[in-house]
Design a protein around this motif. Structure first.
Motif, short mmCIF file in Angstrom:
data_model
loop_
_atom_site.label_atom_id
_atom_site.label_comp_id
_atom_site.label_asym_id
_atom_site.label_seq_id
_atom_site.Cartn_x
_atom_site.Cartn_y
_atom_site.Cartn_z
N PHE A 24 0.40 7.49 14.97
CA PHE A 24 -1.04 7.57 14.61
C PHE A 24 -1.85 6.68 15.54
O PHE A 24 -2.85 7.09 16.13
CB PHE A 24 -1.30 7.06 13.18
CG PHE A 24 -0.71 7.90 12.08
CD1 PHE A 24 -0.44 9.25 12.29
CD2 PHE A 24 -0.43 7.34 10.85
CE1 PHE A 24 0.10 10.01 11.27
CE2 PHE A 24 0.11 8.10 9.82
CZ PHE A 24 0.38 9.43 10.03
N CYS A 69 -8.02 4.14 7.98
CA CYS A 69 -7.82 5.44 8.62
C CYS A 69 -7.61 5.30 10.13
O CYS A 69 -8.51 4.82 10.84
CB CYS A 69 -9.04 6.30 8.35
SG CYS A 69 -8.99 7.85 9.25
N PRO A 70 -6.48 5.74 10.66
CA PRO A 70 -6.27 5.64 12.10
C PRO A 70 -7.09 6.67 12.88
O PRO A 70 -7.25 6.56 14.08
CB PRO A 70 -4.77 5.92 12.26
CG PRO A 70 -4.41 6.74 11.06
CD PRO A 70 -5.33 6.32 9.96
N ALA A 76 -5.22 15.47 6.33
CA ALA A 76 -5.85 14.18 6.69
C ALA A 76 -6.97 14.40 7.70
O ALA A 76 -8.00 13.74 7.67
CB ALA A 76 -4.81 13.22 7.26
N SER A 77 -6.76 15.36 8.62
CA SER A 77 -7.75 15.53 9.68
C SER A 77 -8.94 16.37 9.23
O SER A 77 -9.99 16.33 9.87
CB SER A 77 -7.10 16.18 10.91
OG SER A 77 -6.67 17.49 10.60
N GLU A 95 -16.00 13.45 16.59
CA GLU A 95 -16.08 14.90 16.43
C GLU A 95 -17.31 15.30 15.63
O GLU A 95 -17.89 16.36 15.88
CB GLU A 95 -14.78 15.51 15.85
CG GLU A 95 -14.35 14.98 14.53
CD GLU A 95 -13.10 15.67 13.98
OE1 GLU A 95 -12.71 16.73 14.46
OE2 GLU A 95 -12.52 15.13 13.03
N SER A 142 -4.21 0.13 5.31
CA SER A 142 -4.33 1.57 5.05
C SER A 142 -5.56 2.17 5.72
O SER A 142 -5.95 3.29 5.43
CB SER A 142 -4.38 1.84 3.56
OG SER A 142 -5.57 1.31 3.01
N PHE A 186 0.83 -1.21 0.00
CA PHE A 186 0.00 0.00 0.00
C PHE A 186 0.86 1.25 0.00
O PHE A 186 0.61 2.23 -0.70
CB PHE A 186 -0.93 -0.04 1.23
CG PHE A 186 -1.20 1.29 1.85
CD1 PHE A 186 -2.04 2.21 1.22
CD2 PHE A 186 -0.63 1.63 3.07
CE1 PHE A 186 -2.29 3.44 1.79
CE2 PHE A 186 -0.88 2.87 3.64
CZ PHE A 186 -1.71 3.78 2.99
N PRO A 210 -16.03 3.70 4.50
CA PRO A 210 -15.57 5.07 4.23
C PRO A 210 -14.15 5.30 4.71
O PRO A 210 -13.49 6.23 4.26
CB PRO A 210 -16.56 5.94 5.02
CG PRO A 210 -17.09 5.04 6.08
CD PRO A 210 -17.08 3.66 5.51
N PHE A 211 -13.69 4.45 5.63
CA PHE A 211 -12.35 4.65 6.21
C PHE A 211 -11.33 3.66 5.64
O PHE A 211 -10.26 3.49 6.21
CB PHE A 211 -12.43 4.50 7.73
CG PHE A 211 -13.29 5.56 8.38
CD1 PHE A 211 -12.85 6.87 8.45
CD2 PHE A 211 -14.53 5.25 8.90
CE1 PHE A 211 -13.64 7.86 9.03
CE2 PHE A 211 -15.33 6.23 9.48
CZ PHE A 211 -14.88 7.53 9.54
N ASN A 235 -11.64 15.20 4.73
CA ASN A 235 -12.82 14.34 4.69
C ASN A 235 -13.85 14.70 5.75
O ASN A 235 -15.04 14.55 5.56
CB ASN A 235 -12.41 12.88 4.90
CG ASN A 235 -11.71 12.33 3.70
OD1 ASN A 235 -12.20 12.45 2.58
ND2 ASN A 235 -10.55 11.72 3.91
N THR A 236 -13.34 15.16 6.89
CA THR A 236 -14.24 15.47 8.00
C THR A 236 -15.19 16.62 7.64
O THR A 236 -16.36 16.60 8.01
CB THR A 236 -13.40 15.86 9.25
OG1 THR A 236 -12.41 14.86 9.43
CG2 THR A 236 -14.26 15.94 10.48
N HIS A 238 3.80 5.82 11.83
CA HIS A 238 2.54 5.07 11.94
C HIS A 238 2.20 4.71 13.37
O HIS A 238 1.05 4.73 13.77
CB HIS A 238 2.58 3.81 11.07
CG HIS A 238 2.19 4.11 9.68
ND1 HIS A 238 3.09 4.42 8.70
CD2 HIS A 238 0.97 4.24 9.12
CE1 HIS A 238 2.45 4.69 7.59
NE2 HIS A 238 1.16 4.59 7.81
N ILE A 255 -14.42 11.57 1.03
CA ILE A 255 -15.82 12.04 1.06
C ILE A 255 -16.01 13.12 0.00
O ILE A 255 -15.23 14.07 -0.07
CB ILE A 255 -16.15 12.61 2.46
CG1 ILE A 255 -15.83 11.58 3.55
CG2 ILE A 255 -17.62 13.05 2.53
CD1 ILE A 255 -16.67 10.34 3.56
#
Ligand code: HEM
Length: 494
Positions: free
Chosen positions: A113, A436-437, A276-277, A445, A434, A80, A428-429, A280-281, A110, A480
């Motif tokens: 994370f 999402c951590p 990353a944070s 959130e 790979s 990956f 979705p994650f 998508n959020t 990693h 997303i």
């Protein structure tokens, strides 16, 4: 011959292959315009596994969800990191930690994370986000007309609240602004974050183009914005902040030990975390708020959960000196809200999972079919196909807030296709190595944001009967999807 340079011939045991008609580009244009439609038509033509030439790469798509496991679990011959690194270096221009001169390896990154975004580490993140969301929302309360209706675009509204609160939670608050009554510093901090947000928007807009290989020099404004973000996140600046997340604290410590990373390079690595944070959020929060206030039934179910929780915990919204506190366990117990968020993610997520074959090998699908995979080929999963499969989800394009609730009001985890229970039904994650951590924090959130919005605001769409905005496919493959246009709503402080 010349033509055979561009064509990839099918060998014994290999899946059917589509070269497309443009040399090198292959099927990239048709795939890029609408990956879901592209894959659905090819699945009907070729079956559950086929290879497409896309921008010089051969990608074998596995479309049968029962075979996803063969790919997810096949760590040995499928890598990956190689693909992810190539793309992230292109987009963020960060240091390449495979180079020994930095004295850091990706394993250490990693580990941070997993250590700082999961398990007990979620508790401080959750309480910090709770405080920051209220800090941001209650800024509005200070204006004298906050109890009158204000009309705003919903994406812009949810974006600015989540961005600021998420930013403060990860990167901390200015130490001087944290001192009581230092309103000047609080204002200055707000202005500084607005500027980071504007730069983030400019940079994020060209993210798909950069990931696709178009050089940044074609985007002058985005180039400046990326630089401004790296400067804002330099260690000198971050040291002015208190209450930083462990994620950022530990990354700073790691990078400060590197003999070869300068200030700007350190900032660039933090831009990857900012992206990353948030990337998508932000749209995920928009879709969750949109569907929440569009459906009276969903709104009532979620409001009931919040009111029950406020009652049990003896809390009352509105007192700025006593912010609402919901713990991680209490957030977990909001099942209707959890289902609503899952349903919003199902309808809006479009990430691709790619792995590259490190050697020639045979991939055995769920049906028992053996696929010969060539070294250097990629294997792709595109779970949007699964998310919108009518055999799994009845009326797949319809939003049903309680789709992920079982008959006892608990989270529903049993979904079937052709009478068989699926292991993978919502992705979705991503999945496997790979995955999402930040997924637990992300769900938390969004829950916090919805709960607090309902505590502090009355909200309604200006036109609740207007069709739901289409998905903007320009980011398909990257997570997303954003709405193709914003929607007007009105709100007032309670
Ligand atoms: C990776 C989705 C929120 C941190 C990923 C990946 C996906 C994803 C699909 C894998 C990418 C790949 O396969 O290449 C999402 C979604 C989110 C979200 C849908 C929100 C709804 C967050 C948050 C954080 C975060 C809030 C952190 C605070 C990360 C990191 C990675 C990642 C660090 C890279 C992991 C690695 O390199 O192994 N995310 N994410 N994500 N995500 Fe998230």
């Amino acid at each position: 011959c010349f033509i055979s340079m561009f064509l990839f011939h099918r060998q014994e045991g290999e899946p059917p292959v589509e070269n497309g008609w443009i040399p090198y580009i292959g099927c990239a244009l048709e795939f890029g315009a609408n990956p879901l439609k592209f894959l659905q038509t090819r699945q009907r033509k070729y079956g559950d596994a086929f290879t497409c030439k896309i921008a010089g790469n051969f990608i074998t798509f596995i479309t049968d969800p029962f075979s996803y496991n063969s790919v997810v679990r096949h760590g040995k011959n499928l890598n990956f990191q190689a693909i992810a690194l190539k793309i992230s270096k292109r987009v963020f221009n960060h240091a390449d930690f495979t180079d020994a001169k930095y004295g850091i390896n990706y394993e250490e990154i990693h580990q941070i994370f997993n250590k700082t975004l999961q398990g007990f580490s979620l508790d401080p993140l959750t309480s910090s986000m709770m405080e920051n969301l209220q800090f941001v929302m209650l800024q509005d309360k200070k204006s004298p007309d906050s109890s009158n209706w204000t009309t705003e675009s919903l994406y812009a509204f949810s974006y600015r609240i989540m961005f600021e609160a998420g930013y403060l939670t990860l990167f901390g608050k200015n130490k001087k602004a944290m001192k009581q009554d230092n309103t000047e510093k609080v204002k200055a901090q707000h202005v500084a974050i607005q500027s980071v947000m504007e730069n983030f928007k400019v940079f994020d807009n060209v993210f798909p183009a950069l990931a696709g290989g178009i050089p940044l020099l074609f985007f002058k404004a985005a180039k400046q914005s990326r630089m401004a973000l790296a400067q804002a996140l330099s260690h000198n600046n971050l040291r002015q902040n208190g209450n930083k997340s462990q994620l950022i604290e530990q990354r700073m410590q790691l990078f400060d030990h590197s003999p070869a990373l300068d200030e700007l390079s350190k900032g660039k690595t933090h831009v990857t975390m900012l992206w990353a944070s948030q990337a998508n959020t932000l749209p995920a929060t928009f879709w969750s708020v949109y569907y929440l206030i569009r459906s009276q039934e969903a709104l009532q179910a979620v409001k009931n959960e919040i009111e029950d929780l406020l009652l049990v915990t003896n809390q009352k919204p509105g007192d700025m000196n006593n912010p609402i506190i919901f713990t991680r366990e209490q957030l977990d117990s909001m099942r209707a809200m959890g289902s609503l968020i899952n349903e919003s993610l199902r309808l809006s997520s479009a990430s691709i999972m790619l792995r590259v074959a490190t050697e020639n090998f045979v991939l055995t699908l769920d049906t028992g079919t053996n696929l010969a995979v060539r070294k250097g080929d990629q294997i792709g999963l595109y779970p949007q196909q699964l998310h919108l499969d009518p055999e799994i989800y009845e009326d797949p394009l319809e939003f049903k807030y309680n789709r992920f609730l079982d008959e006892n009001g608990k989270e529903k985890t049993t979904f079937y296709k052709n009478g068989r229970k699926l292991k993978y039904y919502l992705m979705p994650f991503g999945s496997g190595v790979s995955m999402c951590p930040g997924r637990f924090f992300a769900i938390n959130e969004i829950k916090q944001c919805l709960a607090l919005l309902l505590c502090y605001y009355d909200m309604e769409l200006l036109d609740a009967t207007a069709p739901t905005p289409a998905l903007d496919n320009s980011r398909a493959g990257f997570g997303i999807l954003q709405p193709s246009h914003d929607v007007l709503f009105r709100y007032r402080m309670k």
